[in-house]
Design an enzyme around this catalytic site. Structure first.
Site, PDB file in Angstrom:
ATOM      1  N   GLY A   1      59.162 -42.863-154.737  1.00 25.89           N
ATOM      2  CA  GLY A   1      59.297 -44.258-154.475  1.00 25.89           C
ATOM      3  C   GLY A   1      60.272 -44.653-153.080  1.00 25.89           C
ATOM      4  O   GLY A   1      60.696 -45.685-152.807  1.00 25.89           O
TER       5      GLY A   1
ATOM      6  N   ARG B   1      40.516 -47.050-168.929  1.00 26.35           N
ATOM      7  CA  ARG B   1      41.217 -47.674-167.519  1.00 26.35           C
ATOM      8  C   ARG B   1      40.959 -49.173-167.532  1.00 26.35           C
ATOM      9  O   ARG B   1      42.139 -49.672-166.934  1.00 26.35           O
ATOM     10  CB  ARG B   1      40.478 -47.093-166.331  1.00 26.35           C
ATOM     11  CG  ARG B   1      40.957 -47.542-165.087  1.00 26.35           C
ATOM     12  CD  ARG B   1      40.070 -46.971-163.761  1.00 26.35           C
ATOM     13  NE  ARG B   1      39.872 -45.595-164.154  1.00 26.35           N
ATOM     14  CZ  ARG B   1      40.807 -44.476-163.611  1.00 26.35           C
ATOM     15  NH1 ARG B   1      42.121 -44.773-163.141  1.00 26.35           N
ATOM     16  NH2 ARG B   1      40.664 -43.374-163.920  1.00 26.35           N
TER      17      ARG B   1
ATOM     18  N   MET C   1      49.475 -43.098-157.857  1.00 26.54           N
ATOM     19  CA  MET C   1      48.417 -42.281-157.777  1.00 26.54           C
ATOM     20  C   MET C   1      47.147 -42.190-158.834  1.00 26.54           C
ATOM     21  O   MET C   1      46.368 -41.551-159.103  1.00 26.54           O
ATOM     22  CB  MET C   1      49.242 -40.804-158.180  1.00 26.54           C
ATOM     23  CG  MET C   1      50.293 -40.418-157.266  1.00 26.54           C
ATOM     24  SD  MET C   1      49.696 -40.278-155.460  1.00 26.54           S
ATOM     25  CE  MET C   1      48.591 -39.071-155.499  1.00 26.54           C
ATOM     26  N   ARG C   2      47.345 -43.462-159.419  1.00 26.41           N
ATOM     27  CA  ARG C   2      45.815 -43.681-160.185  1.00 26.41           C
ATOM     28  C   ARG C   2      44.791 -44.659-159.517  1.00 26.41           C
ATOM     29  O   ARG C   2      45.209 -45.423-158.654  1.00 26.41           O
ATOM     30  CB  ARG C   2      46.451 -44.599-161.302  1.00 26.41           C
ATOM     31  CG  ARG C   2      46.681 -43.654-162.724  1.00 26.41           C
ATOM     32  CD  ARG C   2      47.090 -44.447-163.728  1.00 26.41           C
ATOM     33  NE  ARG C   2      46.057 -45.172-164.556  1.00 26.41           N
ATOM     34  CZ  ARG C   2      45.133 -44.750-165.261  1.00 26.41           C
ATOM     35  NH1 ARG C   2      45.246 -43.281-165.426  1.00 26.41           N
ATOM     36  NH2 ARG C   2      44.233 -45.198-165.570  1.00 26.41           N
TER      37      ARG C   2
ATOM     38  N   ASN D   1      47.986 -51.047-149.060  1.00 20.68           N
ATOM     39  CA  ASN D   1      48.406 -49.788-149.585  1.00 20.68           C
ATOM     40  C   ASN D   1      48.755 -48.893-148.211  1.00 20.68           C
ATOM     41  O   ASN D   1      48.266 -49.461-147.232  1.00 20.68           O
ATOM     42  CB  ASN D   1      47.212 -49.003-150.097  1.00 20.68           C
ATOM     43  CG  ASN D   1      47.319 -47.404-150.440  1.00 20.68           C
ATOM     44  OD1 ASN D   1      48.542 -47.158-151.029  1.00 20.68           O
ATOM     45  ND2 ASN D   1      46.299 -46.641-150.335  1.00 20.68           N
TER      46      ASN D   1
ATOM     47  N   HIS E   1      48.859 -45.063-146.567  1.00 18.01           N
ATOM     48  CA  HIS E   1      48.268 -43.861-146.723  1.00 18.01           C
ATOM     49  C   HIS E   1      48.770 -42.936-145.573  1.00 18.01           C
ATOM     50  O   HIS E   1      48.561 -43.407-144.393  1.00 18.01           O
ATOM     51  CB  HIS E   1      46.793 -44.128-146.717  1.00 18.01           C
ATOM     52  CG  HIS E   1      45.930 -42.950-147.191  1.00 18.01           C
ATOM     53  ND1 HIS E   1      45.959 -42.287-148.537  1.00 18.01           N
ATOM     54  CD2 HIS E   1      45.162 -41.764-146.370  1.00 18.01           C
ATOM     55  CE1 HIS E   1      45.163 -41.089-148.156  1.00 18.01           C
ATOM     56  NE2 HIS E   1      44.826 -40.771-146.687  1.00 18.01           N
TER      57      HIS E   1
ATOM     58  N   GLU F   1      55.834 -44.333-142.016  1.00 13.82           N
ATOM     59  CA  GLU F   1      55.295 -45.282-143.207  1.00 13.82           C
ATOM     60  C   GLU F   1      56.554 -46.151-143.488  1.00 13.82           C
ATOM     61  O   GLU F   1      56.114 -47.384-143.622  1.00 13.82           O
ATOM     62  CB  GLU F   1      55.413 -44.265-144.605  1.00 13.82           C
ATOM     63  CG  GLU F   1      53.971 -43.171-144.066  1.00 13.82           C
ATOM     64  CD  GLU F   1      53.852 -42.442-145.552  1.00 13.82           C
ATOM     65  OE1 GLU F   1      53.888 -43.001-146.457  1.00 13.82           O
ATOM     66  OE2 GLU F   1      53.480 -41.329-145.378  1.00 13.82           O
TER      67      GLU F   1
END
Ligand code: GRF
Length: 212
Positions: free
Chosen positions: A13, A66, A91-92, A108, A110, A175
């Site tokens: 996190g 899901r 991670m899902r 997001n 990445h 990031e």
């Protein structure tokens, strides 16, 4: 109405912390309304609790499929009045229905220079390919993994002697810089998604903004 952000994490996190800190110091004009995780033992959850941020765990094993777990996740985010969603090491894979609910409101981060190296092991893949640069990208979330329109990238040189761990350590501060920046653009209304094009200050982004 002041923006309220939900952040999804699965682990440490550190990106979530950079967003919380940027809200606290005014870099982002929003509050963090929820930190949610698919993992009850995600270290970032504890940090969020210690900082008096509401947390939730939606674990796949508690749901039939899901679609059911994503429905529960969307409901808890909405119930906290969150207007925006940030994926930060979550991670899902999210269902199309979930992504559609948050389309244009979700970003997001990445750890690669997208469109290169979607998915996992990005730094090792850059090394194996013999790349001379690596970096990170903030992009809008779309139904296909790591494929929504890119907003910001920052890059750095790969040096001889670098390995996947050293690259991850060098990219992480990047990031923590670009994610709060893109988030402020989004919550302030400067950044928008129209169709599958990102717009910043009423201009379509042909390429992601390059930050150093
Ligand atoms: C970051 O490298 C992020 O780009 C990727 O997963 C990692 C999460 O790190 N999606 P943290 O949990 O934010 O520290």
């Amino acid at each position: 109405m002041r923006a309220k952000i939900a952040i999804l994490i699965s682990g440490r996190g550190s990106n979530m912390q950079s967003i919380v800190n940027a809200c606290a110091d005014g870099t982002i004009d929003a509050e963090v309304g929820l930190v949610a995780s698919d993992k009850a033992d995600a270290a970032g959850l504890k940090w969020a609790e210690q900082h008096n941020i509401k947390t939730a765990v939606i674990s796949a094993k508690d749901y039939a499929d899901r679609s059911a777990s994503d429905k529960a996740l969307a409901e808890v985010i909405d119930a906290h009045g969150c207007t925006h969603l940030l994926l930060a090491g979550y991670m899902r894979i999210l269902s199309e229905q979930f992504v559609t609910h948050f389309i244009g409101r979700a970003l997001n981060i990445h750890p690669s220079l997208l469109p290169k190296y979607k998915g996992l092991n990005t730094h090792q893949r850059a090394l194996t390919a013999g790349d001379t640069v690596c970096g990170a990208t903030v992009h809008f979330v779309s139904p296909a993994l790591d494929s929504g329109p890119s907003v910001i990238q920052a890059q750095l040189a790969i040096e001889s002697g670098d390995d996947a761990d050293s690259l991850a350590a060098k990219v992480l501060p990047i990031e923590h810089h670009i994610y709060p920046t893109a988030t402020q653009w989004l919550v302030s209304g400067r950044l928008k998604l129209q169709g599958d094009v990102a717009w910043l200050d009423d201009q379509p982004l042909q390429e992601p903004i390059q930050l150093t």
